[in-house]
Design a protein around this motif. Structure first.
Motif, PDB file in Angstrom:
ATOM      1  N   VAL A  49       0.821  -1.192  -0.087  1.00  0.00           N
ATOM      2  CA  VAL A  49      -0.001   0.091   0.002  1.00  0.00           C
ATOM      3  C   VAL A  49       0.993   1.395   0.105  1.00  0.00           C
ATOM      4  N   SER A  50       1.860   1.390   0.811  1.00  0.00           N
ATOM      5  CA  SER A  50       2.818   2.372   0.692  1.00  0.00           C
ATOM      6  C   SER A  50       3.433   2.459  -0.542  1.00  0.00           C
ATOM      7  N   ILE A  51       3.816   1.640  -1.376  1.00  0.00           N
ATOM      8  CA  ILE A  51       4.504   1.350  -2.633  1.00  0.00           C
ATOM      9  C   ILE A  51       3.432   2.162  -3.599  1.00  0.00           C
ATOM     10  N   ALA A  52       2.115   1.781  -3.541  1.00  0.00           N
ATOM     11  CA  ALA A  52       1.081   2.092  -4.294  1.00  0.00           C
ATOM     12  C   ALA A  52       0.813   3.637  -4.192  1.00  0.00           C
ATOM     13  N   LEU A  53       0.840   4.073  -2.778  1.00  0.00           N
ATOM     14  CA  LEU A  53       0.819   5.662  -2.661  1.00  0.00           C
ATOM     15  C   LEU A  53       1.981   6.313  -3.180  1.00  0.00           C
ATOM     16  N   LEU A  54       3.144   5.994  -3.060  1.00  0.00           N
ATOM     17  CA  LEU A  54       4.390   6.521  -3.776  1.00  0.00           C
ATOM     18  C   LEU A  54       3.952   6.502  -5.270  1.00  0.00           C
ATOM     19  N   ILE A  55       3.477   5.672  -5.865  1.00  0.00           N
ATOM     20  CA  ILE A  55       3.175   5.428  -7.355  1.00  0.00           C
ATOM     21  C   ILE A  55       2.313   6.371  -7.623  1.00  0.00           C
ATOM     22  N   LYS A  56       1.211   6.727  -6.799  1.00  0.00           N
ATOM     23  CA  LYS A  56       0.205   7.645  -6.926  1.00  0.00           C
ATOM     24  C   LYS A  56       0.558   8.883  -6.859  1.00  0.00           C
ATOM     25  N   MET A  57       1.645   9.099  -6.179  1.00  0.00           N
ATOM     26  CA  MET A  57       2.495  10.341  -5.925  1.00  0.00           C
ATOM     27  C   MET A  57       3.645  10.652  -7.044  1.00  0.00           C
ATOM     28  N   GLU A  63       6.680  16.880  -2.528  1.00  0.00           N
ATOM     29  CA  GLU A  63       5.521  17.645  -3.190  1.00  0.00           C
ATOM     30  C   GLU A  63       4.357  17.446  -2.496  1.00  0.00           C
ATOM     31  N   TYR A  64       3.829  16.241  -1.547  1.00  0.00           N
ATOM     32  CA  TYR A  64       2.895  16.063  -1.159  1.00  0.00           C
ATOM     33  C   TYR A  64       3.088  15.989   0.737  1.00  0.00           C
ATOM     34  N   THR A  65       3.984  15.662   1.059  1.00  0.00           N
ATOM     35  CA  THR A  65       4.184  15.777   2.645  1.00  0.00           C
ATOM     36  C   THR A  65       5.626  15.901   2.844  1.00  0.00           C
ATOM     37  N   ARG A  66       6.145  16.417   4.193  1.00  0.00           N
ATOM     38  CA  ARG A  66       7.353  16.451   4.681  1.00  0.00           C
ATOM     39  C   ARG A  66       8.011  15.389   5.274  1.00  0.00           C
ATOM     40  N   GLN A  67       7.529  14.390   4.971  1.00  0.00           N
ATOM     41  CA  GLN A  67       8.146  13.198   5.683  1.00  0.00           C
ATOM     42  C   GLN A  67       9.071  12.600   4.946  1.00  0.00           C
ATOM     43  N   SER A  68      10.242  12.052   5.462  1.00  0.00           N
ATOM     44  CA  SER A  68      11.194  11.487   4.755  1.00  0.00           C
ATOM     45  C   SER A  68      10.879   9.953   4.169  1.00  0.00           C
ATOM     46  N   LEU A  69      11.492   9.308   3.541  1.00  0.00           N
ATOM     47  CA  LEU A  69      11.241   7.875   2.944  1.00  0.00           C
ATOM     48  C   LEU A  69      10.860   6.784   3.890  1.00  0.00           C
ATOM     49  N   LEU A  70      11.782   6.763   4.974  1.00  0.00           N
ATOM     50  CA  LEU A  70      11.764   6.058   6.098  1.00  0.00           C
ATOM     51  C   LEU A  70      10.467   6.073   6.857  1.00  0.00           C
ATOM     52  N   SER A  71      10.349   7.417   7.126  1.00  0.00           N
ATOM     53  CA  SER A  71       8.929   7.961   7.962  1.00  0.00           C
ATOM     54  C   SER A  71       7.867   7.607   7.240  1.00  0.00           C
ATOM     55  N   PHE A  72       7.668   7.547   5.808  1.00  0.00           N
ATOM     56  CA  PHE A  72       6.456   7.342   5.178  1.00  0.00           C
ATOM     57  C   PHE A  72       6.256   5.967   5.258  1.00  0.00           C
ATOM     58  N   PHE A  73       7.130   5.076   5.047  1.00  0.00           N
ATOM     59  CA  PHE A  73       6.745   3.662   4.995  1.00  0.00           C
ATOM     60  C   PHE A  73       6.369   3.134   6.496  1.00  0.00           C
ATOM     61  N   THR A  74       6.928   3.889   7.646  1.00  0.00           N
ATOM     62  CA  THR A  74       6.735   3.199   8.843  1.00  0.00           C
ATOM     63  C   THR A  74       5.517   4.232   9.448  1.00  0.00           C
ATOM     64  N   ALA A  75       4.749   5.027   8.970  1.00  0.00           N
ATOM     65  CA  ALA A  75       3.892   6.032   9.230  1.00  0.00           C
ATOM     66  C   ALA A  75       2.555   5.211   9.721  1.00  0.00           C
ATOM     67  N   ASP A  76       1.989   5.254  10.803  1.00  0.00           N
ATOM     68  CA  ASP A  76       0.845   4.435  11.178  1.00  0.00           C
ATOM     69  C   ASP A  76       1.032   3.036  11.373  1.00  0.00           C
ATOM     70  N   LEU A  77       2.216   2.695  11.353  1.00  0.00           N
ATOM     71  CA  LEU A  77       2.455   1.126  11.473  1.00  0.00           C
ATOM     72  C   LEU A  77       1.815   0.518  12.661  1.00  0.00           C
ATOM     73  N   GLN A  78       1.986   1.222  13.799  1.00  0.00           N
ATOM     74  CA  GLN A  78       1.417   0.637  15.057  1.00  0.00           C
ATOM     75  C   GLN A  78      -0.029   0.933  15.198  1.00  0.00           C
ATOM     76  N   LYS A  79      -0.632   1.922  14.609  1.00  0.00           N
ATOM     77  CA  LYS A  79      -2.104   2.053  14.675  1.00  0.00           C
ATOM     78  C   LYS A  79      -2.646   0.876  13.690  1.00  0.00           C
ATOM     79  N   CYS A  80      -2.183   0.777  12.321  1.00  0.00           N
ATOM     80  CA  CYS A  80      -2.568  -0.359  11.603  1.00  0.00           C
ATOM     81  C   CYS A  80      -2.451  -1.476  12.069  1.00  0.00           C
ATOM     82  N   GLY A  81      -1.445  -1.955  12.768  1.00  0.00           N
ATOM     83  CA  GLY A  81      -1.126  -3.115  13.327  1.00  0.00           C
ATOM     84  C   GLY A  81      -2.157  -3.631  14.457  1.00  0.00           C
TER      85      GLY A  81
END
Length: 96
Positions: A49-57, A63-81
């Protein structure tokens, strides 16, 4: 960089990832995955899903967020878990 637009983008990504956690939990439960295979299912689908979002962007994360690539992939990991585990155990208990 519009901060309001960035907050809206983060909210939409959070919604997509939360839905992914629920659906992947249902899939893992119905498929009867237990232990490490179930965890692998969650991690693979979260990355997909994270890669699909990156493809969409168009891989233009800044351009869409100020997150680094690592924080983008780990964002919401605990909540989604947590959502994943809830629906994983629920559907595993209902099916088996």
């Amino acid at each position: 960089f519009d901060m309001t637009a960035a907050q809206l983008n983060l909210k939409k990504m959070d919604t997509v990832r939360s839905f992914m956690g629920i659906v992947s939990g249902c899939v893992a439960g119905v498929c009867g995955l237990t232990g490490l295979p179930g965890l692998a299912c969650f991690i693979i689908l979260h990355l997909a899903v994270s890669i699909a979002l990156l493809i969409k962007m168009k891989f233009n994360l800044k351009e869409y967020t100020r997150q680094s690539l690592l924080s983008f992939f780990t964002a919401d990991l605990q909540k989604c878990g947590m959502s994943f585990m809830l629906f994983w155990t629920l559907f595993y208990g209902l099916v088996y």
